[in-house]
Design an enzyme around this catalytic site. Structure first.
Site, PDB file in Angstrom:
ATOM      1  N   GLU A  98      37.925  28.077  39.540  1.00  0.00           N
ATOM      2  CA  GLU A  98      38.649  28.158  38.267  1.00  0.00           C
ATOM      3  C   GLU A  98      39.701  29.275  38.344  1.00  0.00           C
ATOM      4  OE1 GLU A  98      35.887  28.894  35.108  1.00  0.00           O
ATOM      5  OE2 GLU A  98      37.330  28.479  33.504  1.00  0.00           O
TER       6      GLU A  98
ATOM      7  N   LYS B 154      40.707  22.206  30.535  1.00  0.00           N
ATOM      8  CA  LYS B 154      39.294  22.442  30.196  1.00  0.00           C
ATOM      9  C   LYS B 154      39.022  22.045  28.741  1.00  0.00           C
ATOM     10  CE  LYS B 154      36.082  26.377  30.823  1.00  0.00           C
ATOM     11  NZ  LYS B 154      36.055  27.817  31.197  1.00  0.00           N
TER      12      LYS B 154
ATOM     13  N   TYR C 280      31.288  33.030  23.984  1.00  0.00           N
ATOM     14  CA  TYR C 280      30.053  33.791  23.757  1.00  0.00           C
ATOM     15  C   TYR C 280      29.888  34.712  24.949  1.00  0.00           C
ATOM     16  CZ  TYR C 280      28.435  30.311  27.096  1.00  0.00           C
ATOM     17  OH  TYR C 280      28.320  29.519  28.216  1.00  0.00           O
TER      18      TYR C 280
ATOM     19  N   CYS D 213      34.026  24.299  34.823  1.00  0.00           N
ATOM     20  CA  CYS D 213      32.958  25.239  34.460  1.00  0.00           C
ATOM     21  C   CYS D 213      32.152  24.873  33.206  1.00  0.00           C
ATOM     22  CB  CYS D 213      33.573  26.639  34.342  1.00  0.00           C
ATOM     23  SG  CYS D 213      32.373  27.969  34.636  1.00  0.00           S
TER      24      CYS D 213
ATOM     25  N   SER E  63      32.098  31.398  37.495  1.00  0.00           N
ATOM     26  CA  SER E  63      30.771  31.626  36.910  1.00  0.00           C
ATOM     27  C   SER E  63      30.197  32.941  37.410  1.00  0.00           C
ATOM     28  CB  SER E  63      29.859  30.450  37.282  1.00  0.00           C
ATOM     29  OG  SER E  63      28.558  30.665  36.790  1.00  0.00           O
TER      30      SER E  63
ATOM     31  N   LEU F 200      24.949  64.442  43.237  1.00  0.00           N
ATOM     32  CA  LEU F 200      23.616  64.122  43.752  1.00  0.00           C
ATOM     33  C   LEU F 200      22.627  65.115  43.140  1.00  0.00           C
ATOM     34  CD1 LEU F 200      24.401  63.482  47.548  1.00  0.00           C
ATOM     35  CD2 LEU F 200      24.456  61.864  45.638  1.00  0.00           C
TER      36      LEU F 200
ATOM     37  N   GLY G  27      17.614  63.091  42.052  1.00  0.00           N
ATOM     38  CA  GLY G  27      16.886  62.059  41.310  1.00  0.00           C
ATOM     39  C   GLY G  27      17.171  60.667  41.851  1.00  0.00           C
ATOM     40  N   ILE G  28      16.492  59.702  41.271  1.00  0.00           N
ATOM     41  CA  ILE G  28      16.526  58.346  41.811  1.00  0.00           C
ATOM     42  C   ILE G  28      17.847  57.628  41.514  1.00  0.00           C
ATOM     43  CG2 ILE G  28      15.310  57.396  39.787  1.00  0.00           C
ATOM     44  CD1 ILE G  28      15.015  56.190  43.421  1.00  0.00           C
TER      45      ILE G  28
ATOM     46  N   ASN H 156      23.916  70.553  26.894  1.00  0.00           N
ATOM     47  CA  ASN H 156      25.053  69.670  27.138  1.00  0.00           C
ATOM     48  C   ASN H 156      26.183  70.329  27.920  1.00  0.00           C
ATOM     49  OD1 ASN H 156      24.056  67.324  25.981  1.00  0.00           O
ATOM     50  ND2 ASN H 156      24.847  67.787  23.943  1.00  0.00           N
TER      51      ASN H 156
END
Lengths: 547, 547
Positions: free
Chosen positions: B44, B120, B126, B156, B183, B298, B301-302, B374
């Site tokens: 597309e 189309k 949505y 599509c 898609s 870095l 942490g994960i 902060n």
């Protein structure tokens, strides 16, 4: 046939505040009823607030809307059994063929019961509107009688579409067409609306009652300005602009309507309208998000001066906090102008020099050039956010539409803040508004809020010695003219060049505008006043080689 | 009837890059032609890239699209006069009744001429799609013959709608239906597509060629995975996922299709798919926006560990720069884990302590509590941006979907960055992906990229002594389950409580999610992998009392 009396209730709902909105509606019903009204007409979606965006996909939201309607009907039966009420709200509407689960509807409550409903036919899905995304469209007509007169009902966009339900008016013998609106303010739009409605009235030989919402909702400002036009197309009366209002009319026939409350039919001055749109947008964003006060950096320049003056008009001087954050590159006149502004506005004012905060960054990281310029703006952003965290103020960011368009700002720097009052105001209009506000003050023998020097001096970011905006950007008159063509009218570079502008300059500006998309997505919400503002109207992919 | 050979060309265009996209198309045509293909089917909007958002309203963009088509046709006539080519593109379509000025179209080029086109029918509006906003829908059918076989064309969304143009297939005697797709990847979607297409094939007794785009475009990732299903519903072959590909097939009849290029029909492991979606999303955002390298903090942490490992897989270790920014509250293990990660990945690594940068703020402004927490995050954000300005890297922000959902981050602090690789990855999935990536490394006898300690230790923001995430948030397993219900399935608080969750907890989480809306609007773009991600799918008013 007997005369009947109707009211237009122009109120200021908050999206999702079903309890508060119901109170507003009841208060207006009490007032209309005690003034002898037979019918009261509210705005679009007054029960839920508007626009509700993807909340329309939440079944519980739709249930709450239906319950609120039932509550209102029961209350009306107990208190005003003879008052007919037209309200707007979202209603559940499941439909296998559709992604949406709701309609944008108007309901007539009569004698404690839902006596009829109308689902909006035309769902706008352009500019700030995404209604096709969230609503199913209706196809039925709805009308009813009051004292022998036939009243029709449509919703907002329905009257802007040729061949819409308005075309059905004659067949049903409608004498008065009630239009429930959620129509946001836009420069010059008030006149367009009256002209459109006047043409409809003449074409279909019916009177039209145009009922609009009022109030700020994120970046939209509903300006109210509801009005009634008789079947010969003449304006009977219009409501207040930018304030809640209740308008009363006696209806004899489509050509004989008299206003009980006397209102001007003259539209207000354009700069007055813009100022009040910006003021209401800011005031309601602060109020509806439960902030107590705002804080902003005062650079001595025109943008922050205008924002501070707006904030004082919107919130009162006790709720506005100014901070000057001079660096080594700030001129003495900047600090003087900032102090002068704060004195004129009589607001809380403090000076927080940034030298001791910037120097450790420069030293540790060895910064120079653009990095050294930006770190100053970012330190200022962090400083304002720290004061916001400590003292609870909402930070205002003072960028104007011109600099946001071309990305002439530091992301996480001067763009820091929760609300951007003049985000949709081009720089040339910033100056116009400043002069206009000072003129109003002179006319009222009040202190002019904005220092003359902030208006007349050449604009500068003051991030390096001797810097002025025009080192980087063309003259603002020229730049704003180009932006109006490129952004406001979606013209291509070639089309603009064909109008007589220099190709190199037009290409440069178009590249700046397109590549600033990412910055704009990261910037604060702010009041929209033009046809095409960034964010809601001009949505471009960030990854995009169309430059 | 004679056998004919067709190709599916799965390529990676860039929105607006008409010149580059045309080169991709020509290269695929050369390859298809030299492999003896009679027909080649692209995805597309391959000519303009997809999705084009409001660029569809620019007349000059549509002119460029038409010119690009004309160029391609002329080139094909000169080079491959016997090759039929199906391409997708936007075409100008002015229409008094509509806000849109374009169609989303497919065009057949045959012998140097546009031999037919299809617009189309079903315009999705949505989730991430806003096509009703920008396109006019078509209502005509289009089919053509190749060596006596009738070929149909749809686009599509057309195949996802019951009673759409697909229902017309039988009447036209279509043997092979070509579907041009844009898609985007979504977890578990690959199987859904094959199932849907297989059902269509059986129902209408025709073969289906599903041609998808591939590549990252802002927050979307097109995963490719094109495939062909024969009329009995069986999968003939599928293309590569997350890579460009050219698939070749010999078509004898709707039930006799043979794949020339042999590809697996087995879908890949789900975690493999997710990893490669995230990797491609990041790689293409960097490449298509012309960045050379990325930088990220870095923490040990994960989240940052996973992002760094992803970045190395996406870009190569030479283009990834890690910075540890320890504070007085950072534990030694955090610094050790960060260093261990950088060693494992063999990336550029430096330590920039923030104590000397934070202390002047604390001192000058007398910060404590949340403000003091902060400012550390904001100093880190400014530090990374300063290095970005100095050295030209794109800053990656490492927040995961769970913390972004509930606003557990510092705006202008750890949320600073141009791209958020794991923005749509819930915390529990972050851990799963980390373990999966290490397992793959073990299987290949490579060094495990992510330190075991980063996976196993309790997560902490380390902004005050002894802080862990679970001081503020419920256990992540529980939190992610609640978020899936509240955000992913749009269930209300009451509905979730009815499933057996504690009301107080559910209410708290719903309030956090709704009030984090403003933060989310200000956060970086990042790869979308779930049905409902924030920003494009779940668009809520900021001013909104529906909590």
């Amino acid at each position: 046939m007997p005369i009947f009396r109707f009211a237009i209730a122009q109120v200021n709902p908050i999206v999702g505040d079903f309890v508060g909105n119901l109170e507003l509606i009841k208060t207006a019903c009490n007032q209309a009823s005690s003034s002898g009204a037979d019918l009261v007409v509210f705005g679009e979606m007054v029960i839920s607030g508007y626009p509700i965006e993807d909340l329309a996909k939440n079944e519980s939201f739709l249930q709450d809307s239906a319950e609120s309607l039932a509550n209102l009907a029961a209350w009306l039966e107990a208190n005003h059994p003879n008052l007919d009420v037209l309200v707007g709200l979202p209603l559940a509407d499941k439909n296998e063929q559709s992604w949406s689960v709701a309609t944008n509807s108007a309901v007539l409550i009569r004698a404690g019961r839902v006596a009829g409903k109308y689902d909006k036919h035309h769902l706008p899905n352009y500019s700030v509107f995404d209604e096709y995304r969230i609503f199913n469209s209706g196809s039925d007509y709805f009308s009813f009688e009051v004292k022998g007169h036939r009243i029709g009902v449509v919703i907002c966009e329905d009257i802007w579409q040729e061949g819409g339900p308005v075309g059905h008016t004659k067949a049903e013998g409608i004498e008065l067409l009630c239009v429930l609106n959620g129509s946001p303010f836009e420069i010059s739009k008030a006149d367009t609306r009256v002209q459109l409605v006047s043409n409809i009235a003449k074409k279909y030989n019916c009177a039209v009652a145009y009922s609009n919402l009022v109030g700020g909702q994120d970046d939209l400002v509903f300006d109210g300005d509801s009005f009634v036009v008789s079947a010969n197309g003449s304006l009977v009366a219009r409501g207040k602009q930018f304030e809640s209002d209740l308008l009363l009319f006696d209806f004899d026939s489509a050509n004989h309507i008299s206003a009980i409350t006397s209102q001007s039919v003259e539209p207000a001055d354009e700069l007055w309208q813009i100022w009040h749109a910006l003021r209401l947008g800011l005031a309601d964003y602060v109020a509806k998000n439960s902030f107590k006060s705002v804080i902003l950096g005062l650079s001595g320049g025109i943008d922050s001066a205008l924002c501070a003056a707006l904030a004082v008009d919107a919130l009162g001087k006790e709720r506005v906090f100014g901070v000057a954050m001079p660096s080594e590159y700030s001129s003495q006149h900047s600090l003087d102008d900032a102090a002068d502004l704060a004195r004129r506005l009589d607001i809380d004012y403090r000076i927080e020099p940034i030298a001791d905060l910037v120097e450790p960054f420069d030293k540790q990281l060895g910064l120079s050039g653009l990095a050294a310029e930006n770190i100053q703006a970012r330190v200022r952003g962090s400083l304002l956010m720290a004061l916001s965290n400590s003292e609870g103020h909402l930070v205002l960011t003072t960028g104007n539409k011109t600099e946001i368009s071309v990305g002439y700002s530091t992301i996480y720097g001067d763009s820091v803040g929760g609300f951007a009052p003049i985000k949709d105001v081009p720089k040339t209009l910033v100056w116009e508004l400043a002069k206009w506000r000072n003129r109003i003050a002179r006319e009222l023998s009040e202190i002019e809020p904005i220092p003359e020097n902030s208006i007349s001096k050449p604009p500068s970011a003051e991030l390096r010695p001797g810097q002025v905006d025009q080192d980087t950007l063309p003259d603002y008159e020229l730049l704003d003219a180009l932006l109006e063509l490129y952004v406001g009218q979606r013209k291509s570079v070639s089309e603009i060049v064909a109008l007589g502008f220099e190709r190199e300059l037009v290409s440069k500006i178009s590249r700046l505008v397109d590549s600033a998309e990412w910055k704009r997505r990261q910037s604060a919400i702010g009041t929209k006043i033009t046809a095409i503002a960034f964010g809601r109207d001009r949505r471009l992919p960030i990854t995009n080689r169309y430059r």
